[in-house]
Design an enzyme around this catalytic site. Structure first.
Site, PDB file in Angstrom:
ATOM      1  N   LEU A 140      31.442  22.726   0.037  1.00  0.00           N
ATOM      2  CA  LEU A 140      30.645  23.917   0.334  1.00  0.00           C
ATOM      3  C   LEU A 140      31.422  25.006   1.091  1.00  0.00           C
ATOM      4  CD1 LEU A 140      27.926  25.430   0.321  1.00  0.00           C
ATOM      5  CD2 LEU A 140      27.433  24.339   2.520  1.00  0.00           C
ATOM      6  N   TYR A 197      28.606   8.219  -4.852  1.00  0.00           N
ATOM      7  CA  TYR A 197      29.698   8.285  -3.862  1.00  0.00           C
ATOM      8  C   TYR A 197      29.357   7.458  -2.632  1.00  0.00           C
ATOM      9  CZ  TYR A 197      32.119  10.149   0.257  1.00  0.00           C
ATOM     10  OH  TYR A 197      32.793  10.268   1.448  1.00  0.00           O
ATOM     11  N   ALA A 216      42.244   7.144   1.393  1.00  0.00           N
ATOM     12  CA  ALA A 216      42.199   7.414  -0.052  1.00  0.00           C
ATOM     13  C   ALA A 216      40.829   7.096  -0.631  1.00  0.00           C
ATOM     14  CB  ALA A 216      43.266   6.595  -0.775  1.00  0.00           C
ATOM     15  N   THR A 237      31.918   7.284   6.085  1.00  0.00           N
ATOM     16  CA  THR A 237      31.173   8.551   6.130  1.00  0.00           C
ATOM     17  C   THR A 237      29.752   8.336   6.634  1.00  0.00           C
ATOM     18  OG1 THR A 237      30.113  10.182   4.677  1.00  0.00           O
ATOM     19  CG2 THR A 237      30.738   8.131   3.644  1.00  0.00           C
ATOM     20  N   ASP A 238      29.183   9.393   7.207  1.00  0.00           N
ATOM     21  CA  ASP A 238      27.776   9.285   7.643  1.00  0.00           C
ATOM     22  C   ASP A 238      26.823   9.197   6.448  1.00  0.00           C
ATOM     23  OD1 ASP A 238      27.890  11.933   6.761  1.00  0.00           O
ATOM     24  OD2 ASP A 238      26.922  12.786   8.536  1.00  0.00           O
ATOM     25  N   GLU A 239      27.349   9.456   5.226  1.00  0.00           N
ATOM     26  CA  GLU A 239      26.472   9.405   4.045  1.00  0.00           C
ATOM     27  C   GLU A 239      26.010   7.988   3.721  1.00  0.00           C
ATOM     28  OE1 GLU A 239      27.179  11.793   0.696  1.00  0.00           O
ATOM     29  OE2 GLU A 239      27.937  13.470   1.865  1.00  0.00           O
ATOM     30  N   LYS A 267      31.096   4.024  -0.989  1.00  0.00           N
ATOM     31  CA  LYS A 267      31.623   3.950   0.384  1.00  0.00           C
ATOM     32  C   LYS A 267      30.915   2.825   1.154  1.00  0.00           C
ATOM     33  CE  LYS A 267      34.271   6.449   2.094  1.00  0.00           C
ATOM     34  NZ  LYS A 267      35.765   6.405   2.166  1.00  0.00           N
TER      35      LYS A 267
HETATM   36  P1  NAD Z   1      40.133  14.354  -0.395  1.00  0.00           P
HETATM   37  O1  NAD Z   1      39.351  14.248  -1.648  1.00  0.00           O
HETATM   38  O2  NAD Z   1      40.545  15.688   0.112  1.00  0.00           O
HETATM   39  O3  NAD Z   1      41.490  13.502  -0.533  1.00  0.00           O
HETATM   40  C1  NAD Z   1      41.516  12.220  -1.094  1.00  0.00           C
HETATM   41  C2  NAD Z   1      42.978  11.793  -1.213  1.00  0.00           C
HETATM   42  O4  NAD Z   1      43.021  10.445  -1.745  1.00  0.00           O
HETATM   43  C3  NAD Z   1      43.804  12.669  -2.168  1.00  0.00           C
HETATM   44  O5  NAD Z   1      45.070  12.941  -1.608  1.00  0.00           O
HETATM   45  C4  NAD Z   1      43.945  11.795  -3.421  1.00  0.00           C
HETATM   46  O6  NAD Z   1      45.109  12.070  -4.165  1.00  0.00           O
HETATM   47  C5  NAD Z   1      43.967  10.398  -2.799  1.00  0.00           C
HETATM   48  N1  NAD Z   1      43.538   9.354  -3.753  1.00  0.00           N
HETATM   49  C6  NAD Z   1      42.420   9.352  -4.536  1.00  0.00           C
HETATM   50  N2  NAD Z   1      42.374   8.239  -5.291  1.00  0.00           N
HETATM   51  C7  NAD Z   1      43.489   7.515  -4.976  1.00  0.00           C
HETATM   52  C8  NAD Z   1      43.992   6.265  -5.418  1.00  0.00           C
HETATM   53  N3  NAD Z   1      43.367   5.529  -6.354  1.00  0.00           N
HETATM   54  N4  NAD Z   1      45.140   5.801  -4.870  1.00  0.00           N
HETATM   55  C9  NAD Z   1      45.806   6.528  -3.929  1.00  0.00           C
HETATM   56  N5  NAD Z   1      45.374   7.732  -3.487  1.00  0.00           N
HETATM   57  C10 NAD Z   1      44.219   8.217  -4.004  1.00  0.00           C
HETATM   58  O7  NAD Z   1      39.322  13.554   0.695  1.00  0.00           O
HETATM   59  P2  NAD Z   1      38.991  13.936   2.209  1.00  0.00           P
HETATM   60  O8  NAD Z   1      37.902  14.942   2.236  1.00  0.00           O
HETATM   61  O9  NAD Z   1      40.265  14.201   2.919  1.00  0.00           O
HETATM   62  O10 NAD Z   1      38.368  12.552   2.699  1.00  0.00           O
HETATM   63  C11 NAD Z   1      39.240  11.517   3.151  1.00  0.00           C
HETATM   64  C12 NAD Z   1      38.392  10.292   3.470  1.00  0.00           C
HETATM   65  O11 NAD Z   1      37.413  10.630   4.454  1.00  0.00           O
HETATM   66  C13 NAD Z   1      37.611   9.726   2.284  1.00  0.00           C
HETATM   67  O12 NAD Z   1      37.635   8.320   2.390  1.00  0.00           O
HETATM   68  C14 NAD Z   1      36.204  10.265   2.478  1.00  0.00           C
HETATM   69  O13 NAD Z   1      35.249   9.382   1.925  1.00  0.00           O
HETATM   70  C15 NAD Z   1      36.114  10.299   3.990  1.00  0.00           C
HETATM   71  N6  NAD Z   1      35.199  11.307   4.560  1.00  0.00           N
HETATM   72  C16 NAD Z   1      35.335  12.621   4.214  1.00  0.00           C
HETATM   73  C17 NAD Z   1      34.513  13.571   4.840  1.00  0.00           C
HETATM   74  C18 NAD Z   1      34.620  15.036   4.507  1.00  0.00           C
HETATM   75  O14 NAD Z   1      33.807  15.810   5.010  1.00  0.00           O
HETATM   76  N7  NAD Z   1      35.589  15.471   3.732  1.00  0.00           N
HETATM   77  C19 NAD Z   1      33.562  13.161   5.786  1.00  0.00           C
HETATM   78  C20 NAD Z   1      33.439  11.796   6.079  1.00  0.00           C
HETATM   79  C21 NAD Z   1      34.297  10.881   5.473  1.00  0.00           C
HETATM   80  O1  DAU Z   2      28.734  13.825   5.345  1.00  0.00           O
HETATM   81  C1  DAU Z   2      30.056  13.486   5.058  1.00  0.00           C
HETATM   82  C2  DAU Z   2      30.374  13.856   3.620  1.00  0.00           C
HETATM   83  O2  DAU Z   2      30.460  15.272   3.575  1.00  0.00           O
HETATM   84  C3  DAU Z   2      31.663  13.225   3.092  1.00  0.00           C
HETATM   85  O3  DAU Z   2      31.515  11.823   3.076  1.00  0.00           O
HETATM   86  C4  DAU Z   2      31.981  13.734   1.685  1.00  0.00           C
HETATM   87  O4  DAU Z   2      33.243  13.235   1.277  1.00  0.00           O
HETATM   88  C5  DAU Z   2      32.040  15.250   1.724  1.00  0.00           C
HETATM   89  O5  DAU Z   2      32.223  15.740   0.415  1.00  0.00           O
HETATM   90  C6  DAU Z   2      30.748  15.829   2.312  1.00  0.00           C
HETATM   91  O6  DAU Z   2      29.630  15.585   1.407  1.00  0.00           O
HETATM   92  P1  DAU Z   2      28.503  16.699   1.182  1.00  0.00           P
HETATM   93  O7  DAU Z   2      27.802  16.424  -0.071  1.00  0.00           O
HETATM   94  O8  DAU Z   2      27.675  16.858   2.414  1.00  0.00           O
HETATM   95  O9  DAU Z   2      29.457  18.001   1.094  1.00  0.00           O
HETATM   96  P2  DAU Z   2      29.443  19.261   0.102  1.00  0.00           P
HETATM   97  O10 DAU Z   2      30.437  20.234   0.651  1.00  0.00           O
HETATM   98  O11 DAU Z   2      29.567  18.860  -1.313  1.00  0.00           O
HETATM   99  O12 DAU Z   2      27.984  19.843   0.330  1.00  0.00           O
HETATM  100  C7  DAU Z   2      27.507  20.206   1.614  1.00  0.00           C
HETATM  101  C8  DAU Z   2      26.071  20.654   1.467  1.00  0.00           C
HETATM  102  O13 DAU Z   2      26.048  21.905   0.748  1.00  0.00           O
HETATM  103  C9  DAU Z   2      25.217  19.710   0.671  1.00  0.00           C
HETATM  104  O14 DAU Z   2      23.890  19.745   1.186  1.00  0.00           O
HETATM  105  C10 DAU Z   2      25.230  20.291  -0.754  1.00  0.00           C
HETATM  106  C11 DAU Z   2      25.328  21.782  -0.485  1.00  0.00           C
HETATM  107  N1  DAU Z   2      26.077  22.580  -1.480  1.00  0.00           N
HETATM  108  C12 DAU Z   2      27.301  22.137  -1.863  1.00  0.00           C
HETATM  109  C13 DAU Z   2      28.067  22.876  -2.750  1.00  0.00           C
HETATM  110  C14 DAU Z   2      29.432  22.384  -3.203  1.00  0.00           C
HETATM  111  C15 DAU Z   2      25.572  23.778  -1.940  1.00  0.00           C
HETATM  112  O15 DAU Z   2      24.442  24.169  -1.551  1.00  0.00           O
HETATM  113  N2  DAU Z   2      26.322  24.513  -2.808  1.00  0.00           N
HETATM  114  C16 DAU Z   2      27.547  24.105  -3.244  1.00  0.00           C
HETATM  115  O16 DAU Z   2      28.190  24.821  -4.068  1.00  0.00           O
END
Ligand code: NAD
Ligand code: DAU
Length: 336
Positions: A187, A147, A79, A122-124, A151
């Site tokens: 994206l 963000y 979450a 996350t790698d961020e 994290k």
């Molecule tokens: P997401 O935004 O799709 O989902 C987040 C979920 O958390 C949702 O179901 C939301 O309802 C729930 N949530 C938010 N706030 C809450 C709260 N206060 N209490 C209970 N539930 C809550 O996220 P995701 O993309 O599935 O990412 C999941 C995890 O992985 C996150 O911790 C994110 O930082 C991490 N992560 C994501 C990516 C990525 O590329 N998406 C990459 C690396 C790490």
């Molecule tokens: O690296 C892991 C992370 O990846 C996770 O921790 C985050 O939860 C997840 O949201 C993601 O972060 P990014 O910022 O890398 O993802 P996003 O999809 O927002 O953007 C990917 C790349 O594309 C980034 O360089 C920004 C760019 N971008 C994004 C959007 C939404 C665009 O150029 N146009 C766009 O409309």
């Protein structure tokens, strides 16, 4: 395993739950159902007797404690507020959920005697990498966005809980996930759905930012492996091993969909935009034998097909209908 999962209605959490239920585990999914929580993602497991949903906020310790069974095998903590652009508009929810919420989860897991605490990071947290630099488990944490800062703070609380209270924690740091059921603000799902509808695709700045892409199914297999075989107190990086610029990714996407490059539209860059991520995941390969199975082109093709076949899912995200279950069951008006 008996698992207590937070954020299981989101993109990665729902894939993790689908895999866990298929593997015979039982899962309590504790989720606030924010805009990113989508119960359409969990239709395939909703009626399974080994799955249950508790709608609640991880910032509320009493609610988490009531929902968490004593001595579950593991808490898997997904979450979070996850979208970088939203954190730039306002960081408050990120501090609350990602930092305070993580600390609450750690406290409750300790009091309820959970076996393990798997924290999804996350790698961020590593920030920008120089050319030829790799982000390793022991690299310094230098977050750029609100963000990423939230994290990073969460990771420090996880580390402190392990050191101070002996909680059995593991941290994973994953690169950009992609695949089915990803909310169309990130994206790839945004670009796929816009391309399918012949709408412009926003490219931030020069589009030369580098990201590493890992298929969500591969990531969740790694998470399950870490949960079963990872070493307590350790951190594991997970990646796809195929870093690309955003423009390379979008050119490939448009070629697969058969749409013109003219759909790409340059827009103002994201403030503080990290140029290059380069997660090094040699440790999980060496120690646990995990490596990604899906090449980016194959995974992207499959993901595009999923979005084509599930236009209804995208439509319900865009028009807000995916929240109807929440509205009727859990909103104050619906409860009465
Ligand atoms: P997401 O935004 O799709 O989902 C987040 C979920 O958390 C949702 O179901 C939301 O309802 C729930 N949530 C938010 N706030 C809450 C709260 N206060 N209490 C209970 N539930 C809550 O996220 P995701 O993309 O599935 O990412 C999941 C995890 O992985 C996150 O911790 C994110 O930082 C991490 N992560 C994501 C990516 C990525 O590329 N998406 C990459 C690396 C790490
Ligand atoms: O690296 C892991 C992370 O990846 C996770 O921790 C985050 O939860 C997840 O949201 C993601 O972060 P990014 O910022 O890398 O993802 P996003 O999809 O927002 O953007 C990917 C790349 O594309 C980034 O360089 C920004 C760019 N971008 C994004 C959007 C939404 C665009 O150029 N146009 C766009 O409309």
């Amino acid at each position: 395993m008996k698992l207590f999962v937070t954020g299981g209605a989101g993109f990665i959490g729902s894939e993790f739950i689908r895999q866990s239920i298929a593997a015979g585990d039982s899962v309590v999914n504790f989720d606030k159902l924010t805009y990113a929580g989508n119960l359409d993602n969990l239709v395939s497991v909703a009626d399974n007797p080994r799955y249950s949903l508790v709608v609640g906020d991880i910032c509320k310790a009493a609610d988490v404690a009531e929902a968490m069974p004593e001595k579950c095998d593991a808490v898997v903590h997904f979450a979070a507020e996850s979208h970088v652009d939203r954190s730039i508009l306002s960081a408050e929810e990120f501090v609350l959920t990602n930092v305070l919420g993580t600390q609450v989860m750690l406290d409750v897991a300790r009091h309820r005697k959970a076996g393990r605490f798997l924290h999804i990071s996350t790698d961020e947290v590593g920030g920008d990498m120089e050319e030829d630099e790799w982000f390793r488990e022991e690299s310094p944490l230098e977050p750029s966005s609100p963000y990423a800062a939230s994290k990073t703070a969460a990771e420090h609380f996880v580390r402190a809980a392990a050191r101070t209270f002996g909680l059995e924690t593991i941290v994973t740091r994953t690169s950009n996930n992609y695949g089915p059921f990803q909310f169309p603000e990130k994206l790839l799902p945004l670009a796929i759905s816009n391309a399918l509808e012949d709408r412009p695709i926003p490219v931030y700045g020069d589009g030369l930012q580098i990201r590493d892409w890992v298929h969500v199914a591969d990531n969740c297999k790694a998470l399950r492996l870490v949960l079963e075989k990872g070493f307590a107190g350790d951190t594991y990086h997970i990646g796809g091993g195929d870093p690309m610029t955003n423009l390379e990714v979008l050119h490939m996407l448009l070629r697969i969909v058969g749409k013109p490059l003219s759909l790409l539209t340059t827009v103002k860059d994201r403030p503080g935009h990290d140029r290059r991520y380069a997660v090094h995941f040699g440790k999980i390969t060496r120690e646990l034998g995990w490596r990604p199975e899906t090449t980016f082109e194959a995974g992207l093709t499959q993901t595009i097909e999923w979005y084509q076949d599930n236009a209804h899912w995208v439509e319900r995200c865009k028009n807000g209908d995916y929240r109807s279950y929440y509205e009727t069951q859990y909103s104050p008006a619906g409860r009465g």
